[in-house]
Design an enzyme around this catalytic site. Sequence first.
Site, short mmCIF file in Angstrom:
data_model
loop_
_atom_site.label_atom_id
_atom_site.label_comp_id
_atom_site.label_asym_id
_atom_site.label_seq_id
_atom_site.Cartn_x
_atom_site.Cartn_y
_atom_site.Cartn_z
N ALA A 17 -17.14 32.65 25.20
CA ALA A 17 -17.06 31.19 25.11
C ALA A 17 -18.45 30.57 25.07
O ALA A 17 -19.42 31.16 25.57
CB ALA A 17 -16.27 30.63 26.29
N ILE A 19 -19.70 28.21 26.79
CA ILE A 19 -20.28 27.95 28.11
C ILE A 19 -20.91 29.20 28.70
O ILE A 19 -21.78 29.12 29.57
CB ILE A 19 -19.19 27.40 29.06
CG1 ILE A 19 -19.78 26.94 30.39
CG2 ILE A 19 -18.10 28.44 29.30
CD1 ILE A 19 -20.76 25.80 30.28
N ARG A 22 -24.86 29.50 28.87
CA ARG A 22 -25.53 28.65 29.85
C ARG A 22 -25.13 29.00 31.28
O ARG A 22 -25.94 28.92 32.20
CB ARG A 22 -25.19 27.18 29.55
CG ARG A 22 -25.92 26.17 30.41
CD ARG A 22 -25.83 24.78 29.82
NE ARG A 22 -24.49 24.20 29.91
CZ ARG A 22 -23.68 24.02 28.88
NH1 ARG A 22 -24.06 24.38 27.68
NH2 ARG A 22 -22.49 23.47 29.03
N ARG A 41 -11.66 38.26 22.16
CA ARG A 41 -10.57 38.44 21.20
C ARG A 41 -11.14 38.74 19.81
O ARG A 41 -10.52 39.45 19.02
CB ARG A 41 -9.69 37.19 21.18
CG ARG A 41 -9.07 36.89 22.54
CD ARG A 41 -8.07 35.76 22.48
NE ARG A 41 -6.81 36.22 21.90
CZ ARG A 41 -5.74 35.45 21.78
NH1 ARG A 41 -5.78 34.20 22.17
NH2 ARG A 41 -4.62 35.93 21.24
N HIS A 83 -7.21 30.76 32.92
CA HIS A 83 -7.97 31.02 34.14
C HIS A 83 -7.10 31.67 35.20
O HIS A 83 -7.46 32.72 35.76
CB HIS A 83 -8.57 29.72 34.68
CG HIS A 83 -9.70 29.19 33.86
ND1 HIS A 83 -10.20 27.92 34.03
CD2 HIS A 83 -10.42 29.75 32.86
CE1 HIS A 83 -11.19 27.72 33.15
NE2 HIS A 83 -11.33 28.81 32.44
N LYS A 101 -14.29 26.21 36.09
CA LYS A 101 -13.32 25.22 36.52
C LYS A 101 -12.54 24.76 35.28
O LYS A 101 -13.05 24.90 34.15
CB LYS A 101 -14.02 24.06 37.25
CG LYS A 101 -15.17 23.42 36.43
CD LYS A 101 -14.65 22.48 35.38
CE LYS A 101 -15.60 22.26 34.26
NZ LYS A 101 -14.90 21.71 33.06
N ARG A 169 -9.74 22.09 24.13
CA ARG A 169 -9.61 21.05 25.16
C ARG A 169 -8.63 19.96 24.77
O ARG A 169 -8.23 19.15 25.61
CB ARG A 169 -10.99 20.46 25.46
CG ARG A 169 -11.89 21.39 26.25
CD ARG A 169 -13.31 20.89 26.36
NE ARG A 169 -14.03 21.02 25.10
CZ ARG A 169 -15.32 20.76 24.96
NH1 ARG A 169 -16.03 20.36 26.01
NH2 ARG A 169 -15.91 20.91 23.79
N ASP A 181 -11.13 18.93 31.96
CA ASP A 181 -12.45 19.36 31.51
C ASP A 181 -13.58 18.62 32.22
O ASP A 181 -14.62 19.21 32.52
CB ASP A 181 -12.59 19.15 30.00
CG ASP A 181 -13.82 19.84 29.43
OD1 ASP A 181 -13.95 21.06 29.62
OD2 ASP A 181 -14.66 19.14 28.83
#
Length: 342
Positions: A17, A19, A22, A41, A83, A101, A169, A181
């Site tokens: 992903a 994110i 970072r 995937r 998650h 999160k 999202r 989000d």
Amino acid sequence: MTTDAAGPLRIGVLGAARIAERAIAVPARATGHRLVAIAARDRGRAEAFARAHGVERVLPSYADVLADPEVEAVYDPLPNALHGPWNLAAIEAGKHVLSEKPFASDAAEAAEVRDAARRAGVTVVEGFHHLHHPVMRRLLELVDTGELGDVVSVEATIAMLPPDDDDPRWSLELAGGALMDLGCYGLHAARSLAPWTGGEPEVLAARAGERAGAPGVDEWLDADLSFPSGATATVRCSMVHPERDFSLRVVGTRGEATAPAFVEPARDDRVLVRTPDGERTERLGTRSSYTYQLEAFAAAVRGGPPVPTGPDDAVATMTLIDRCYRLAGLPTRPRATAAPPA
């Protein structure tokens, strides 16, 4: 699984992903922890991520990452609805977990993850990284020292420009929406004030705007909260805002303090303080909040102090999220029926 109490943490990554660079790759490089395995995937994306960030090997599936005996901790940046299932799978495999999160799709699923973590005796942490940065710590310190007086109100705004139309999202099935989000940061910030406001806040009202063509998905949501002390909180979140605004303001009887970018302190590390003694700007440093978070997570895994954003904390935040959706007339986020093969 073996654990080296002194060596670097050995981390497996579920997915490539955006994110993840970072939130785990850069912090791992900064702190000397190892990214030993990744699966995605799309294997090509996993291979590109591994080349770019020094991940030691690419595995065929998430399940293979969990089964790898060298992996002792898992970072989970999957879409929201995944998650809970993959956090549970990682716990069942005996791995420690750092989860993006929100922790799960709803409070009931978060409680299942919490209970599984207790049974397994592993460290499980929800990634509210901002709490580890000196900016947020300083805000709380200003409250704790009494410089601002008693807390009167808290205002959190977490808003951004719209993601692309095909962004996960915007998917109800993937537990998307502005509150999941973004707004979760504001709710968590409000909860962080509980030690000085008589206890946990209660959501009194919530309003939301639904995404055209995506029933049940909130483009924006505003929530009003109240603390036992009588202090109030307002949390606003939006994924259709004209600009980026990740600000937090705490108003007390003697003054106020604002962090213009409390969720992104590496972008803006200021805390603006105004009291009867005058106004000042404090700068707390632009080191990444994710780096502070990984250090705290690794220390907890190695037997150090527990991370405050553990499973109990996650359940409390998810409970507020569920209530916001109900009060806004939107469904709570659906749970994935099963973790897909990957």
